[in-house]
Design an enzyme around this catalytic site. Sequence first.
Site, PDB file in Angstrom:
ATOM      1  N   ASP A   1     -27.661 -23.711 -16.186  1.00 36.76           N
ATOM      2  CA  ASP A   1     -28.262 -24.378 -15.145  1.00 36.76           C
ATOM      3  C   ASP A   1     -29.594 -24.748 -15.203  1.00 36.76           C
ATOM      4  O   ASP A   1     -30.445 -23.818 -15.783  1.00 36.76           O
ATOM      5  CB  ASP A   1     -27.888 -23.847 -13.693  1.00 36.76           C
ATOM      6  CG  ASP A   1     -27.809 -24.529 -12.744  1.00 36.76           C
ATOM      7  OD1 ASP A   1     -27.873 -25.571 -12.621  1.00 36.76           O
ATOM      8  OD2 ASP A   1     -27.673 -23.912 -11.476  1.00 36.76           O
TER       9      ASP A   1
ATOM     10  N   ASN B   1     -18.926 -31.642 -10.646  1.00 36.71           N
ATOM     11  CA  ASN B   1     -20.188 -32.506 -11.239  1.00 36.71           C
ATOM     12  C   ASN B   1     -19.633 -33.955 -11.343  1.00 36.71           C
ATOM     13  O   ASN B   1     -20.396 -34.967 -11.390  1.00 36.71           O
ATOM     14  CB  ASN B   1     -20.255 -31.942 -12.272  1.00 36.71           C
ATOM     15  CG  ASN B   1     -21.209 -30.751 -12.539  1.00 36.71           C
ATOM     16  OD1 ASN B   1     -21.025 -29.830 -13.453  1.00 36.71           O
ATOM     17  ND2 ASN B   1     -22.009 -30.502 -11.472  1.00 36.71           N
TER      18      ASN B   1
HETATM   19  C1  IPE Z   1     -22.565 -25.422 -12.341  1.00 34.31           C
HETATM   20  O1  IPE Z   1     -23.989 -25.877 -11.924  1.00 34.31           O
HETATM   21  C2  IPE Z   1     -21.727 -26.155 -13.198  1.00 34.31           C
HETATM   22  C3  IPE Z   1     -22.384 -26.224 -14.475  1.00 34.31           C
HETATM   23  C4  IPE Z   1     -23.501 -25.321 -14.877  1.00 34.31           C
HETATM   24  C5  IPE Z   1     -21.786 -27.133 -15.452  1.00 34.31           C
HETATM   25  P1  IPE Z   1     -24.098 -26.885 -10.805  1.00 34.31           P
HETATM   26  O2  IPE Z   1     -25.660 -27.033 -10.814  1.00 34.31           O
HETATM   27  O3  IPE Z   1     -23.199 -27.823 -10.695  1.00 34.31           O
HETATM   28  O4  IPE Z   1     -23.878 -26.043  -9.466  1.00 34.31           O
HETATM   29  P2  IPE Z   1     -24.585 -25.867  -7.861  1.00 34.31           P
HETATM   30  O5  IPE Z   1     -24.384 -27.348  -7.325  1.00 34.31           O
HETATM   31  O6  IPE Z   1     -25.842 -25.521  -7.899  1.00 34.31           O
HETATM   32  O7  IPE Z   1     -23.822 -24.953  -7.173  1.00 34.31           O
HETATM   33  C1  IPE Z   2     -26.880 -28.053 -15.393  1.00 30.81           C
HETATM   34  O1  IPE Z   2     -27.907 -28.199 -14.952  1.00 30.81           O
HETATM   35  C2  IPE Z   2     -25.748 -28.589 -16.159  1.00 30.81           C
HETATM   36  C3  IPE Z   2     -24.676 -29.432 -15.733  1.00 30.81           C
HETATM   37  C4  IPE Z   2     -24.180 -28.845 -14.338  1.00 30.81           C
HETATM   38  C5  IPE Z   2     -24.053 -30.417 -16.278  1.00 30.81           C
HETATM   39  P1  IPE Z   2     -27.998 -29.341 -13.669  1.00 30.81           P
HETATM   40  O2  IPE Z   2     -27.774 -30.643 -14.282  1.00 30.81           O
HETATM   41  O3  IPE Z   2     -27.569 -28.703 -12.844  1.00 30.81           O
HETATM   42  O4  IPE Z   2     -29.500 -28.871 -13.308  1.00 30.81           O
HETATM   43  P2  IPE Z   2     -30.210 -28.681 -12.106  1.00 30.81           P
HETATM   44  O5  IPE Z   2     -29.581 -27.516 -11.228  1.00 30.81           O
HETATM   45  O6  IPE Z   2     -30.071 -30.097 -11.234  1.00 30.81           O
HETATM   46  O7  IPE Z   2     -31.645 -28.365 -12.444  1.00 30.81           O
HETATM   47 MG    MG Z   3     -27.600 -26.964 -11.237  1.00 31.16          MG
END
Ligand code: IPE
Ligand code: IPE
Ligand code: MG
Length: 260
Positions: free
Chosen positions: A33, A81
């Site tokens: 993340d 996502n």
């Molecule tokens: C979880 O991260 C999903 C992945 C890392 C693929 P998200 O960024 O989507 O989760 P939330 O929205 O912060 O809970």
């Molecule tokens: C995790 O990084 C990757 C996916 C969820 C695909 P994020 O895209 O959630 O990054 P933040 O949490 O917005 O910084």
């Molecule tokens: Mg995230």
Amino acid sequence: MTRRAASVDVVDQKRDSSPAPKAIPRHLAIIMDGNGRWAKKRFMPRVEGHRNGAKTVRMVVEECRKLGVRHLTLFAFSTENWRRPEEEVGGLMRLFVQHLESELELLLKNGIRLRAMGDLSRLPAAVRELLERNEERTKDLTGMDLILAVSYGGRDELVHAFRKLGRAVKAGELDPETVTEELVSRSLYLPDVPDPDLLIRTSDETRISNFLLWQLAYAEIVVSPELWPDFSRDEFHRCLHVFAGRNRRFGLTQEQASAS
Ligand code: IPE
Ligand code: IPE
Ligand code: MG
């Protein structure tokens, strides 16, 4: 005073470069993340964060293979996502295609078997076909399982499992009274994979976000403050040391746990 500080430094350095074998989880799961925030800090589009996160994936895969992790599960894309802006989802899908094409060599060279888990029917054909190709090409490799959770949701996985069990009941092949925790585990996407011992989540978030809901029942959770593209080898080793220092009791008393 000075001498004490110096000796602590030496211990720390040694710790970072060579984790003790007991620090190694059999199954490590990671919520990668912080890519979006990494890009935002640099005034870049979010997809640049995902692009830079790919380097961390390579480091973690190589490191796990070296350390002897048996199963590494990476949360790459959740069922939630799909609701992100089209541009970001499209960019991620293109990155999946690119890396599934370019990293097959790395898998073959290191004896790594690739496996995918999730609702793959929602993925663009190009991503699905490359996942299937790489799974097929690496299916006999035994060095490590690299499991990609794509289009994955823990609740979605449980719904699939319950439907499967329901169908067996309907067909008269299963008595509902004989359903056990073990049978539920065996009805999940990857029935042969043991539950994770350790879950690492980067970017300081302390949520599960619908990842491996059933399987994480007794996993240790370590949260790293680093954003995924900045998650370094040393920080990874630090997380493994935190895990090694944890006291896993599985509901028992300390005395019972120490004896078993
Ligand atoms: C979880 O991260 C999903 C992945 C890392 C693929 P998200 O960024 O989507 O989760 P939330 O929205 O912060 O809970
Ligand atoms: C995790 O990084 C990757 C996916 C969820 C695909 P994020 O895209 O959630 O990054 P933040 O949490 O917005 O910084
Ligand atoms: Mg995230």
